[in-house]
Design an enzyme around this catalytic site. Sequence first.
Site, PDB file in Angstrom:
ATOM      1  N   MET A   1      11.861  92.121 -21.338  1.00  0.00           N
ATOM      2  CA  MET A   1      11.522  90.838 -21.962  1.00  0.00           C
ATOM      3  C   MET A   1      10.084  90.466 -21.632  1.00  0.00           C
ATOM      4  SD  MET A   1      13.154  87.104 -21.325  1.00  0.00           S
ATOM      5  CE  MET A   1      12.404  86.939 -19.719  1.00  0.00           C
ATOM      6  N   PHE A 179      15.993  93.852 -20.934  1.00  0.00           N
ATOM      7  CA  PHE A 179      14.858  94.572 -20.355  1.00  0.00           C
ATOM      8  C   PHE A 179      13.926  95.188 -21.399  1.00  0.00           C
ATOM      9  CE2 PHE A 179      18.336  94.649 -17.315  1.00  0.00           C
ATOM     10  CZ  PHE A 179      17.713  94.067 -16.222  1.00  0.00           C
ATOM     11  N   LYS A 180      14.248  95.060 -22.665  1.00  0.00           N
ATOM     12  CA  LYS A 180      13.459  95.759 -23.676  1.00  0.00           C
ATOM     13  C   LYS A 180      12.284  94.898 -24.155  1.00  0.00           C
ATOM     14  CE  LYS A 180      16.872  98.570 -23.203  1.00  0.00           C
ATOM     15  NZ  LYS A 180      16.994  99.889 -22.723  1.00  0.00           N
ATOM     16  N   ILE A 181      11.441  95.497 -25.013  1.00  0.00           N
ATOM     17  CA  ILE A 181      10.197  94.835 -25.410  1.00  0.00           C
ATOM     18  C   ILE A 181      10.484  93.521 -26.139  1.00  0.00           C
ATOM     19  CG2 ILE A 181       8.080  95.053 -26.786  1.00  0.00           C
ATOM     20  CD1 ILE A 181       8.234  98.099 -26.313  1.00  0.00           C
TER      21      ILE A 181
END
Length: 384
Positions: A1, A179-181
């Site tokens: 994030m 946890f991703k972009i």
Amino acid sequence: MYRIGEKEVEAVRKVIESGQLFRYHKGRTAERTRRLEQALARKLGVKHALAVSSGTAALITALAGMEIGPGDEVIVPGYTFISTALAPLAVGAVPIIAEVDESLTLDPADVERKITRYTRAIVPVYMLGLPCDMRSILRVARKRGVPVVEDAAQAAGGSYRGKRFGTLGRVGILSFNHFKIITCGEGGALVTDDTDLYQRAFIYHDGGCVFFNEEARRQPSFFAGVNYRVSEIQSAVMNEQLKRLDGILNRLRRRKAAMTEELLERDGFRPARCNEPEGDCATHLPLLFDTADAAAAFVDKYRRRTPMFRPIDTDRHVYTNWEPILRKRPRHPKMNPWKWARRDIRYGKDMCPQTLDVLARTVCLQVPLEPTVREVRSTARSLD
Ligand SMILES: *Cc1c(COP(=O)(O)O)cnc(C)c1O
């Protein structure tokens, strides 16, 4: 994030106030999910996007959409989140684990060695936002007649020779977990130009879709599915996140370029090979050391100054820690993909020595989004 805030709060408020939280409305996909799927397909440049409940769900749905099942083999890299290797098992197939090279992504030469007549998919993974060697992978895939499924869970928006990650093979997947972009906490998507695959994926991802979706009801080939639907709340957040994506990538790329420049000016730093610097998501800067000890010493010395890690130390991302797979433990003894395989599948902790060597000798610096370029430069300069 990286960024989330007022825009997302406002979008969620509107969904809740509208009372329309469900994926369907009056026999059609509801507004937020429809907008998300259209925007995603447009941004990536594909015909179809299907929003689902997670990246893992997207992988499983993609394999189901390709009619992969018992007796089939799926090649995955030895460095990826365990989900990539678990997905084939969920459809009755087995994962075959291949090496990564110094780019931290699937080694095309090892893929070619590991293709058998049972191979039904090759899954390159854009780990840490880094580009795979898609030219070589697609060449091997074409030569041997095996489709490519791109796992772009950690790499939304990246591109290879002008095409966004996820759109170079038969089908691609994204994850929107925390946890991703870009993120809505949990979520994912599948993207493809293959209309038949998309329709099977749609049916699979929602076994009950005939209740709510008139289009699906007209499908002649309806079969048993599951429920990996998204909600309108997730889609509302993702519509805002998607608008932020290119801005986030631009900021990361400027910062990574500054860090790279500072480090390259000095001896002793070797950036890992990058298959396509222009399309790199730039979330991480991998440095390759001559020995594992030198890499470990660097992390010990500097990790308090700026976030960094050796990939070898990242637990479930390294195949040696995939216990359920290495020990061939199916969910139910009578649903055992390894027994359904058409040959004896052998795993061992030493089966991808090149992967373990590269992961131990690499240090990945996290590229920060918020500090100024000048601040990022000065931190990089202090790593001597
Ligand atoms: C996160 C991730 C997944 C799974 O995504 P979820 O949304 O957590 O299910 C799959 N592959 C890779 C490479 C990932 O990093």
